[in-house]
Design a protein around this motif. Structure first.
Motif, PDB file in Angstrom:
ATOM      1  N   ARG A   1       0.827  -1.219   0.000  1.00 58.70           N
ATOM      2  CA  ARG A   1       0.000   0.000   0.000  1.00 58.70           C
ATOM      3  C   ARG A   1       0.853   1.258   0.000  1.00 58.70           C
ATOM      4  O   ARG A   1       0.385   2.331   0.358  1.00 58.70           O
ATOM      5  N   MET A   2       2.108   1.133  -0.405  1.00 51.05           N
ATOM      6  CA  MET A   2       2.997   2.294  -0.401  1.00 51.05           C
ATOM      7  C   MET A   2       2.441   3.427  -1.264  1.00 51.05           C
ATOM      8  O   MET A   2       2.501   4.607  -0.892  1.00 51.05           O
ATOM      9  N   GLU A   3       1.882   3.037  -2.398  1.00 54.09           N
ATOM     10  CA  GLU A   3       1.385   4.083  -3.292  1.00 54.09           C
ATOM     11  C   GLU A   3       0.144   4.779  -2.712  1.00 54.09           C
ATOM     12  O   GLU A   3      -0.114   5.937  -3.024  1.00 54.09           O
ATOM     13  N   VAL A   4      -0.622   4.080  -1.865  1.00 54.18           N
ATOM     14  CA  VAL A   4      -1.803   4.698  -1.243  1.00 54.18           C
ATOM     15  C   VAL A   4      -1.364   5.823  -0.309  1.00 54.18           C
ATOM     16  O   VAL A   4      -1.896   6.944  -0.361  1.00 54.18           O
TER      17      VAL A   4
ATOM     18  N   LYS B   1       2.712  -0.305  -7.979  1.00 53.77           N
ATOM     19  CA  LYS B   1       3.367  -1.602  -7.788  1.00 53.77           C
ATOM     20  C   LYS B   1       2.714  -2.619  -8.708  1.00 53.77           C
ATOM     21  O   LYS B   1       1.495  -2.804  -8.691  1.00 53.77           O
ATOM     22  N   ASN B   2       3.520  -3.271  -9.495  1.00 53.03           N
ATOM     23  CA  ASN B   2       3.049  -4.384 -10.317  1.00 53.03           C
ATOM     24  C   ASN B   2       3.021  -5.615  -9.425  1.00 53.03           C
ATOM     25  O   ASN B   2       4.073  -6.133  -9.041  1.00 53.03           O
TER      26      ASN B   2
ATOM     27  N   GLU C   1       6.503   0.433 -10.991  1.00 51.93           N
ATOM     28  CA  GLU C   1       6.572   0.950 -12.357  1.00 51.93           C
ATOM     29  C   GLU C   1       6.142   2.408 -12.413  1.00 51.93           C
ATOM     30  O   GLU C   1       5.335   2.866 -11.596  1.00 51.93           O
ATOM     31  N   GLU C   2       6.666   3.077 -13.415  1.00 49.92           N
ATOM     32  CA  GLU C   2       6.253   4.455 -13.632  1.00 49.92           C
ATOM     33  C   GLU C   2       5.007   4.448 -14.509  1.00 49.92           C
ATOM     34  O   GLU C   2       4.960   3.773 -15.538  1.00 49.92           O
ATOM     35  N   VAL C   3       3.980   5.157 -14.079  1.00 53.03           N
ATOM     36  CA  VAL C   3       2.733   5.242 -14.855  1.00 53.03           C
ATOM     37  C   VAL C   3       2.406   6.711 -15.102  1.00 53.03           C
ATOM     38  O   VAL C   3       2.983   7.605 -14.483  1.00 53.03           O
TER      39      VAL C   3
END
Lengths: 164, 164, 164, 164
Positions: free
Chosen positions: D85-88, D152-153, D160-162
């Motif tokens: 959940r790092m991106e959250v 995160k994939n 990944e960069e999106v």
């Protein structure tokens, strides 16, 4: 089971990396740490006799080891030892110590280096010293070889059984 | 010395970390890798019977282990096993296998986790299986305890000797 | 982000333990293995220029490193290097390479020895080389110090900032 | 260079193996030990906010992290965090923290398991947090990806960069 006496003499087992000098050296023995890692429940007495590479072991050093085995009140003795001259010490002890079980063990890679054979050898040596009959043995490569039938193959680094 | 048969059943020994799921799982056994690390010169035959946590072992699984011990042409058998139910399997094998030497061993910390007791235990188990008389033993904490006198202390994680 | 060129020169980073000789030696670089362990997603080109202890680095060796930096089509260059003479190479490169970002890094303990600072340093060096402005830096101890303001304290093994 | 504040929230970074329960759990953070291993000379303040798997992180936990970033007198903040959940958390912090440099990092394999990416990631994160402009970034796989362009994939475990 009465206590096992562990005599520490150094060897690759206990070599460490000296960060400042960039080479290998001896500091304290890692045997107690290894016993904790192995969760040993055995009663042991660890005595550091010397901390040397077995190539640097003198006749006086070997005489000291012999005397320590002779005078030990314990019948079961494990000696940590450099592998290069392990058979030399074994051949000195063999004819002299006939009423005790003595095993010599060591390592090809220092314990501190992550991928060492040391912990495997220590486990095997502690097992063998508890059950083998009186005599002097080298414990390496999972085997216990009698003092008069062992030779280190310096090409492969393995201990081989030879004719007495 | 004839070959030692190694029967792999899983246990903490062989647990790995699943990076994606974030938990522990079984994949292949690490026993061959551990034998290489220990530079074992022993002749062994490794057979994977199952890869399970011993808490998940069924009666059928245990019957399978028993049958494998019975039918083994080798007289010396080492079983890697989860520690939680090691004594249960030992108590099944003990009365049934009287003409072979069988040792059960395992680990409290997975081999892959860097500070495992597994390599120490494997070294000790391989040593004991070579020299102990016929019978079934649990090899943990540097000791070999007979199948009917061993109990895991779940508080300390140590294997203790108890009255038969 | 275009590729980072990694120039390998040896140093403690890549020292291994020679089991037969009982001392340290160089074999292949561990940089690719370390990048895998770090799960690096960076585009890198690894070139091994030499495998030496920096104490054994000659002027010709350093001239070779300088020439490799000059002729590199890549603007971002990471050099793995022994720590003892890292500042010597940095001082040669500093005035000469002004249109690229060059970082030198190394380790106090060999990567293969389990408790090395190498992976930490490699992570830091790869990060710094991506974002620092053109110039030559030593990356050790979590910091990037400019080539003309860095000195290894041989007592503590730490890299310190000094006046230019 | 003023001090870097390190906020510990747990994650795979700090998972340990519970020998008795046979599963993974949190105890103390390993960040100080990792900094010593990396021989960091950076001035840091380590604060443990929580010790949780990011899958178990609540909105209140995330609000706590945000508040800690807001109220920090330090301009450079590193957050150790579970990767799932790092991106959250990054997306919560990103729009809110614009006058500081905040990096989130973690590990795919626990630090204590020997072959972890944690030390590499910590080195990279400490480097990036010193030099990146104000903003919130995820540092994994050797890269710093802005909070609104990272995912995160879950198949590959790579970040990944999106598109923002």
């Amino acid at each position: 089971m009465s206590a096992i006496r562990i005599l520490v003499t150094g060897g690759t087992f206990d070599k460490e990396y000296d960060e400042r000098a960039g080479n290998l050296f001896f500091q304290d023995t890692h045997v107690p740490e290894m016993l904790r890692l192995g969760r040993s429940a055995l009663e042991v007495e660890v005595r550091t006799l010397m901390m040397v590479d077995s190539l640097d072991m003198s006749d006086a050093d070997r005489a000291n080891i012999l005397e320590q085995c002779r005078s030990s009140p314990r019948e079961r003795i494990l000696i940590t030892h450099g592998t290069d001259r392990m058979e030399v010490t074994a051949r000195l002890l063999g004819p002299a110590i006939v009423d005790k079980t003595v095993v010599l063990t060591g390592a090809m890679v220092p314990y501190k280096f992550g991928s060492s054979d040391g912990l495997f050898n220590l486990g095997a040596a502690l097992a063998f010293v508890q059950v083998l009959p009186h005599g002097v043995y080298v414990v390496m490569n999972g085997r216990a070889l009698p003092w008069n039938r062992v030779r280190k193959n310096t090409k492969t680094g393995m201990f081989e059984e030879v004719e007495a």
